[in-house]
Design an enzyme around this catalytic site. Structure first.
Site, PDB file in Angstrom:
ATOM      1  N   MET A 177       0.845  -1.195   0.000  1.00 19.67           N
ATOM      2  CA  MET A 177       0.000   0.000   0.000  1.00 19.67           C
ATOM      3  C   MET A 177       0.881   1.245   0.000  1.00 19.67           C
ATOM      4  SD  MET A 177      -3.129  -1.067  -0.064  1.00 19.67           S
ATOM      5  CE  MET A 177      -4.298   0.090   0.651  1.00 19.67           C
ATOM      6  N   CYS A 178       0.265   2.367  -0.235  1.00 16.46           N
ATOM      7  CA  CYS A 178       1.021   3.579  -0.445  1.00 16.46           C
ATOM      8  C   CYS A 178       0.338   4.714   0.298  1.00 16.46           C
ATOM      9  CB  CYS A 178       1.051   3.910  -1.933  1.00 16.46           C
ATOM     10  SG  CYS A 178       1.554   2.509  -2.945  1.00 16.46           S
ATOM     11  N   GLU A 179       0.960   5.865   0.211  1.00 14.15           N
ATOM     12  CA  GLU A 179       0.352   7.044   0.823  1.00 14.15           C
ATOM     13  C   GLU A 179       0.178   8.112  -0.250  1.00 14.15           C
ATOM     14  OE1 GLU A 179       0.164   8.055   4.462  1.00 14.15           O
ATOM     15  OE2 GLU A 179       0.660   6.062   5.226  1.00 14.15           O
ATOM     16  N   ASN A 239      -3.606   4.442  -4.583  1.00 18.64           N
ATOM     17  CA  ASN A 239      -3.350   3.653  -3.381  1.00 18.64           C
ATOM     18  C   ASN A 239      -4.285   2.459  -3.403  1.00 18.64           C
ATOM     19  OD1 ASN A 239      -4.904   3.311  -0.608  1.00 18.64           O
ATOM     20  ND2 ASN A 239      -2.761   3.556  -0.099  1.00 18.64           N
TER      21      ASN A 239
END
Lengths: 261, 261
Positions: A1-3, A108
């Protein structure tokens, strides 16, 4: 996952404060160490700074945090790889030209089923599900309108519909900018805040930094900030509901659309 | 008029030395103070650093000259405005995606008649003749081949033909990169050098800097550098003839094609 990080304002604003909140999650306070990017619009054009190395240690990230670039619209992303190698080609945000303007996109989540979707004139350069989704989304817009829609709400509705369609393929939190609007879709995690007068003091969650916005703003300024999770400890962020698409323009939340298929 | 800089190599090389030779022409030793840009390929993807302010004073240009980014293919440009305002949207190099790879383009000269040419799927974001020409060139390639040509020479010939066609509209010195080749067309002013073993010491014309390439290379390295005018005082540069298209690959001049309509 990412921001994800987005900013959309009614006066040119620098994103350094929020970006510093984000970038320490890229390898220091968070595990998102597989590259980062930050896009700044100037009218219809954008420039994107990309780095496949961790944001917390990146000389380019430090340069940007020390050299304010004012903009009305910025989109940032720090990556924790789920699909696709750590390469420049797989580093968000992605950018393409449509209707004589840049479109910038960051995602995301993961979309395990997105590659079944046939593409048209836009093709991925890297190997991420995210870029495939972006190409599909742009082709959907291109084939729906002969040029940039005259009535903005037509564009908003088309993006909400395409977001809902792609949301069926997995988890699709995204930020999309066209130089006029910031579009932000919540699938699972997204929040926003509108900073406006009276401005106060904010304290970053991820860095030992406080900023007094009243010292760097005028009473007319409006700054919308969107992030995967709140960046500050002492402000009230609005948490997105699954399937919502926010449309920001002029530092205001102009519309909240349903983005479900 | 503007100054072009291209580099194409068989091993990842940093362009700092040559870029320093160029950037001082952006407002210090030369009049090209209306912005600059530098693109670095990593495989099929490129990242472009753009700044509408003079290269000689730009903090970003200084950052890049202090933070080497190694690449097999780079394209740089410093601008002296002839057509189009000083804006990010008008700052070279321009970039588009075609066939799932980035294409990067920078132009020196003016093309007063280019806007008569109808465009297709690629549209300018800014107002320069250069970006119009780039969009026309890419549409010419797109409509000629269903995908990236299997035989490279077909691509080279198509670019030579399109360069000749556009050259009828004015002065068309350009650099074009696709992640595999550096194409360099000479209309009026362009030169190149191939640096290879035995490497020597080079002295910049525009800065008080000398570099001993033998200390930073291996005997197998080959580095092609293309520029509007020679960057060094003590090396022999090959001067282009009007209407020539050079094709560089692996640090070698692979072909010289006629690019006249």
């Amino acid at each position: 996952m990412c921001e994800l990080l987005g900013m959309e304002c009614n006066v040119p604003t620098d994103i350094v404060f929020s970006f510093n909140g984000l970038r320490h999650r890229g390898g220091r306070t968070g595990p998102h160490a597989d590259g980062w990017g930050l896009a700044f619009f100037e009218g219809r054009a954008a420039r994107v700074f990309l780095d496949p190395s961790p944001a917390a240690q990146s000389p380019l990230a430090r340069f940007l945090s020390e050299t304010p670039i004012k903009t009305l619209l910025a989109i940032g992303h720090i990556r924790r790889r789920t699909r696709g190698d750590v390469l420049l080609a797989n580093t968000h945000p992605f950018m393409r030209e449509l209707w004589g303007r840049h479109w910038v996109f960051a995602h995301n989540g993961t979309l395990p089923r997105v590659r079944r979707r046939a593409l048209g004139r836009f093709n991925p350069i890297g190997t991420t599900d995210s870029e495939h989704a972006f190409c599909y989304l742009l082709e959907g817009l291109r084939s729906s309108f002969p040029g940039y829609p005259r009535r903005p709400s037509e564009l908003w509705e088309a993006i909400a519909a395409l977001g809902g369609e792609l949301g069926q393929d997995g988890t699709f939190n995204f930020l999309l900018g066209d130089g006029r609007h910031l579009f932000a879709r919540c699938a699972t995690r997204l929040c926003h805040i509108i900073r406006k007068a009276p401005f106060g003091v904010a304290t970053l969650l991820d860095d030992d930094v406080r900023v007094d916005f009243s010292a760097v703003t005028t009473p007319k300024d409006r700054i919308a900030v969107v992030a995967t999770s709140p960046l500050t400890a002492n402000e009230t962020w609005t948490i997105g509901r699954p399937g919502e698409l926010w449309v920001f323009d002029g530092g205001e939340l102009r519309a909240t659309l349903s983005s479900l298929a």
